[in-house]
Design a protein around this motif. Structure first.
Motif, mmCIF file in Angstrom:
data_model
loop_
_atom_site.group_PDB
_atom_site.id
_atom_site.type_symbol
_atom_site.label_atom_id
_atom_site.label_comp_id
_atom_site.label_asym_id
_atom_site.label_seq_id
_atom_site.Cartn_x
_atom_site.Cartn_y
_atom_site.Cartn_z
ATOM 1 N N MET A 1 -18.709 -35.552 -25.695
ATOM 2 C CA MET A 1 -19.959 -35.875 -25.022
ATOM 3 C C MET A 1 -19.768 -37.053 -24.070
ATOM 4 O O MET A 1 -20.157 -36.992 -22.916
ATOM 5 C CB MET A 1 -21.026 -36.184 -26.082
ATOM 6 N N ALA A 2 -19.134 -38.110 -24.558
ATOM 7 C CA ALA A 2 -18.920 -39.297 -23.731
ATOM 8 C C ALA A 2 -17.970 -38.982 -22.577
ATOM 9 O O ALA A 2 -18.221 -39.391 -21.437
ATOM 10 C CB ALA A 2 -18.363 -40.431 -24.570
ATOM 11 N N SER A 138 -27.640 -41.881 -19.250
ATOM 12 C CA SER A 138 -27.166 -40.949 -20.273
ATOM 13 C C SER A 138 -26.444 -41.685 -21.400
ATOM 14 O O SER A 138 -26.627 -41.376 -22.581
ATOM 15 C CB SER A 138 -26.209 -39.921 -19.656
ATOM 16 N N LYS A 141 -28.999 -43.584 -23.438
ATOM 17 C CA LYS A 141 -29.783 -42.631 -24.241
ATOM 18 C C LYS A 141 -28.974 -42.197 -25.468
ATOM 19 O O LYS A 141 -29.509 -42.112 -26.579
ATOM 20 C CB LYS A 141 -30.139 -41.418 -23.379
ATOM 21 N N GLY A 142 -27.661 -41.945 -25.260
ATOM 22 C CA GLY A 142 -26.794 -41.565 -26.378
ATOM 23 C C GLY A 142 -26.682 -42.694 -27.393
ATOM 24 O O GLY A 142 -26.673 -42.456 -28.612
ATOM 25 N N HIS A 143 -26.626 -43.924 -26.907
ATOM 26 C CA HIS A 143 -26.559 -45.088 -27.804
ATOM 27 C C HIS A 143 -27.854 -45.201 -28.601
ATOM 28 O O HIS A 143 -27.832 -45.462 -29.804
ATOM 29 C CB HIS A 143 -26.300 -46.362 -26.983
ATOM 30 N N ASN A 145 -29.833 -42.828 -29.401
ATOM 31 C CA ASN A 145 -29.886 -41.732 -30.370
ATOM 32 C C ASN A 145 -28.876 -41.891 -31.498
ATOM 33 O O ASN A 145 -28.841 -41.090 -32.423
ATOM 34 C CB ASN A 145 -29.622 -40.384 -29.673
ATOM 35 N N GLY A 146 -28.036 -42.904 -31.389
ATOM 36 C CA GLY A 146 -27.059 -43.145 -32.446
ATOM 37 C C GLY A 146 -25.745 -42.427 -32.233
ATOM 38 O O GLY A 146 -24.902 -42.387 -33.131
ATOM 39 N N ASP A 147 -25.540 -41.825 -31.059
ATOM 40 C CA ASP A 147 -24.291 -41.117 -30.773
ATOM 41 C C ASP A 147 -23.125 -42.079 -30.568
ATOM 42 O O ASP A 147 -21.976 -41.718 -30.804
ATOM 43 C CB ASP A 147 -24.440 -40.242 -29.518
ATOM 44 N N TYR A 148 -23.411 -43.296 -30.086
ATOM 45 C CA TYR A 148 -22.364 -44.260 -29.765
ATOM 46 C C TYR A 148 -22.645 -45.586 -30.458
ATOM 47 O O TYR A 148 -23.787 -46.001 -30.591
ATOM 48 C CB TYR A 148 -22.287 -44.529 -28.251
ATOM 49 N N THR A 149 -21.559 -46.262 -30.823
ATOM 50 C CA THR A 149 -21.688 -47.614 -31.368
ATOM 51 C C THR A 149 -21.839 -48.587 -30.195
ATOM 52 O O THR A 149 -21.704 -48.193 -29.033
ATOM 53 C CB THR A 149 -20.435 -47.996 -32.175
ATOM 54 N N ASP A 152 -18.649 -48.578 -28.246
ATOM 55 C CA ASP A 152 -18.555 -47.377 -27.405
ATOM 56 C C ASP A 152 -19.431 -47.521 -26.169
ATOM 57 O O ASP A 152 -19.022 -47.154 -25.064
ATOM 58 C CB ASP A 152 -18.993 -46.133 -28.183
#
Length: 185
Positions: A1-2, A138, A141-143, A145-149, A152
């Motif tokens: 994703m990243a 983006s 938004k991912g951060h 949502n908890g997708d990235y630390t 990251d």
């Protein structure tokens, strides 16, 4: 994703650079360049058709463009299309082809064109910055949502910024080349 966000941003930035090259190619620089006729369309049997599809464009001399129609009956329509376009050059019709003599640019006109090049380059930079903004949104938004630390997030922001810096340098180099072409004879 990243990786997809970064790859997408780099791809869109590259497209912005290519669009700038195409746009700057249509700016007249005092020497013959077939791309100045790219935006010319011709009323060919009732349909607006790009000039390069109804005629061949050659450069027999450094300051002359020769437009030879594939269909000789379209010569007058081609001449009309060139006159109606924003090229600013009056074609000479010899009955079989059109000759467009590119006039020598005055110093004042060269400076005007250089300003136009800078303005067009600035539009290219704005496009790159818009891509940067979208990529940063983006990532954030991912951060969220908890997708990235947090680490990251910072790494991805750095990668997006590096891609932006590289694209801006590319835009500047393209603009500098065109400006040099315009200002020299």
């Amino acid at each position: 994703m990243a990786d997809q966000i970064i790859t997408d941003a780099q791809s869109r930035m590259k497209k912005a650079e290519e669009a700038l090259k195409r746009e700057l190619g249509t700016i007249r620089a005092g020497r013959a360049n077939a791309s100045i006729l790219n935006r010319v369309t011709v009323d060919y049997y009732g349909a607006q058709t790009p000039l390069n599809q109804v005629a061949s464009i050659t450069i027999p001399e450094p300051r002359v463009l020769m437009v030879t129609p594939y269909d000789k009956s379209a010569l007058e329509d081609i001449e009309k299309g060139i006159l109606e376009s924003d090229v600013g050059i009056t074609p000479a019709n010899d009955g079989t082809a059109l000759r467009l003599v590119i006039p020598q640019l005055t110093e004042e006109r060269r400076k005007e064109i250089a300003k136009q090049v800078k303005a067009t380059a600035e539009q290219g930079k704005v496009a790159v910055r818009n891509v940067r903004r979208d990529a940063m949104d983006s990532v954030k938004k991912g951060h969220k949502n908890g997708d990235y630390t947090d680490d990251d997030l910072h790494n991805l922001e750095d990668q997006v910024q590096k891609a932006t810096d590289k694209a801006i340098k590319g835009v500047d180099a393209i603009a500098a080349d065109k400006e040099k072409e315009v200002l020299t004879d």
